[in-house]
Enzyme design. Structure first.
Site, PDB file in Angstrom:
ATOM      1  N   LYS A 114      70.148 118.699 -27.003  1.00  0.00           N
ATOM      2  CA  LYS A 114      70.991 119.273 -25.950  1.00  0.00           C
ATOM      3  C   LYS A 114      72.072 118.243 -25.609  1.00  0.00           C
ATOM      4  O   LYS A 114      71.983 117.526 -24.607  1.00  0.00           O
ATOM      5  CB  LYS A 114      70.099 119.616 -24.749  1.00  0.00           C
ATOM      6  CG  LYS A 114      70.680 120.655 -23.826  1.00  0.00           C
ATOM      7  CD  LYS A 114      69.606 121.185 -22.882  1.00  0.00           C
ATOM      8  CE  LYS A 114      70.201 121.828 -21.647  1.00  0.00           C
ATOM      9  NZ  LYS A 114      71.085 122.969 -21.888  1.00  0.00           N
TER      10      LYS A 114
HETATM   11  N1  PMP Z   1      70.135 127.566 -26.002  1.00  0.00           N
HETATM   12  C1  PMP Z   1      71.040 126.749 -25.431  1.00  0.00           C
HETATM   13  C2  PMP Z   1      72.257 126.369 -26.191  1.00  0.00           C
HETATM   14  C3  PMP Z   1      70.829 126.275 -24.127  1.00  0.00           C
HETATM   15  O1  PMP Z   1      71.727 125.462 -23.558  1.00  0.00           O
HETATM   16  C4  PMP Z   1      69.674 126.667 -23.428  1.00  0.00           C
HETATM   17  C5  PMP Z   1      69.462 126.179 -22.016  1.00  0.00           C
HETATM   18  N2  PMP Z   1      68.851 124.921 -21.997  1.00  0.00           N
HETATM   19  C6  PMP Z   1      68.753 127.514 -24.067  1.00  0.00           C
HETATM   20  C7  PMP Z   1      69.011 127.949 -25.362  1.00  0.00           C
HETATM   21  C8  PMP Z   1      67.470 127.908 -23.384  1.00  0.00           C
HETATM   22  O2  PMP Z   1      66.666 126.781 -23.241  1.00  0.00           O
HETATM   23  P1  PMP Z   1      65.654 126.636 -22.012  1.00  0.00           P
HETATM   24  O3  PMP Z   1      64.810 127.847 -22.036  1.00  0.00           O
HETATM   25  O4  PMP Z   1      64.906 125.402 -22.330  1.00  0.00           O
HETATM   26  O5  PMP Z   1      66.471 126.544 -20.788  1.00  0.00           O
END
Ligand code: PMP
Length: 331
Positions: free
Chosen positions: A164
């Site tokens: 991320k």
């Molecule tokens: N894909 C991306 C590109 C994201 O930024 C997120 C948010 N973190 C998600 C998927 C979903 O991840 P999470 O369920 O861990 O928030």
């Protein structure tokens, strides 16, 4: 002095490089590497006010694990242990209104001031603010209208999609802007092969003939914590889950489609590029989201290790540290 944007109202204290500072003082220099080149990693986490009046942070350990994994991929050495950042997160949530409301929490680590990539100091901040959901409520009920982005998701051979990383979100921002300009609520990015990747900050799920379908990192996605939770809940409910590449044909022939992510939680997709998905009914999604919301509101306690409670005043040291920092700051 930096004026606080209305969206951060209620965020009075920020944890910055080891201490709680007032929001206005949580600043960095304009020469910061992270600002100039996007070199940083972050997380998005939610805390929830539960039925018994306590505040719990949802899957805090999983998010902090992913933060460290993202940092590792970018060779960014976080100068704190995982436990220290878990404690700091509890501390900052508690400092802001004593953890009295549901928060969105943003741990962020970035390369500090300088041009050289090597030997940069790493700065760390944790912000928390009361942000319920980033979509209009009627859209959450009726389902979001989605536009397929003309900008594809960067292939995982080009940038590590399982990390991320701050700079990676430029493609998310372009896709959201396109969706909004076309009267939609949210974007869907395709991968470099034209298969489904994910939303700008969400993973995607389809339902076909009672089976739950989603993709994985081979489709250049971030492996979401909500995604993992939804898969686990579905399996516990006896719903079959298949993980494979998803095509646009799968999407337009699906009975149901929905997004998952920390910010939006679980949200129905009503239509994509103007075409309605399925009949508009989403019974499988509702079964899963019913369990999810029961867990996040503290009604369902069968996923006990998913919740980390913010300590009450009398309970632990993070609260004491907070009080000391707040007393110092108001001196
Ligand atoms: N894909 C991306 C590109 C994201 O930024 C997120 C948010 N973190 C998600 C998927 C979903 O991840 P999470 O369920 O861990 O928030």
């Amino acid at each position: 002095m930096i004026k606080q944007d209305i969206s951060f109202a209620g965020s009075n204290w920020v944890w910055l490089n080891g201490e709680l500072v007032p929001w206005q003082d949580a600043t960095t220099n304009v020469s910061t590497h992270g600002l100039n080149y996007g070199m940083g990693v972050f997380e998005g986490i939610r805390s929830y006010k539960t039925v018994d009046g306590r505040t719990g942070i949802f899957r805090l350990d999983s998010h902090i694990d992913r933060l460290f994994q993202s940092a590792e991929i970018y060779s960014l050495q976080i100068p704190y242990s995982k436990q220290a950042l878990v404690d700091a997160t509890l501390q900052v949530v508690k400092a802001n209104s004593g953890g009295q409301h549901s928060n969105y929490i943003r741990p962020l680590c970035w390369f500090g001031s300088g041009i050289s990539l090597m030997h940069r100091p790493v700065e760390t901040a944790i912000i928390a603010w009361p942000w319920k959901i980033n979509l209009p409520e009627e859209r959450v009920r009726a389902g979001v209208r989605v536009a397929i982005s003309p900008w594809k998701k960067i292939h995982h051979s080009m940038l590590p999609s399982t990390a991320k990383g701050c700079g990676q979100y430029l493609s998310s921002l372009l896709s959201v802007r396109h969706a909004l300009m076309n009267g939609c609520d949210e974007a869907l990015l395709l991968d470099a092969s034209g298969n489904l990747a994910e939303g700008p900050a969400e993973n995607i799920f389809l339902v076909k003939n009672g089976k739950l379908l989603t993709n994985d990192e081979t489709s250049s996605i971030l492996l979401g914590v909500t995604r993992a939770s939804v898969i686990r809940i579905a399996q516990d409910l006896g719903i079959a889950v298949e993980i494979r590449t998803l095509t646009k044909e799968d999407l337009f022939a699906a009975d149901e489609a929905f997004f998952t992510g920390t910010a939006v939680e679980i949200v129905k997709i009503k239509d994509v590029d103007g075409k309605q998905i399925g009949s508009g009914q989403t019974p499988v999604m509702e079964q899963i989201s019913g369990v999810f919301h029961a867990v996040t509101s503290g009604v369902n306690r069968s996923y006990g290790d998913w919740f980390q409670l913010v300590p009450l005043d009398a309970e632990t040291s993070p609260a004491d540290v907070t009080e000391v920092a707040m007393a110092n700051a108001s001196d």
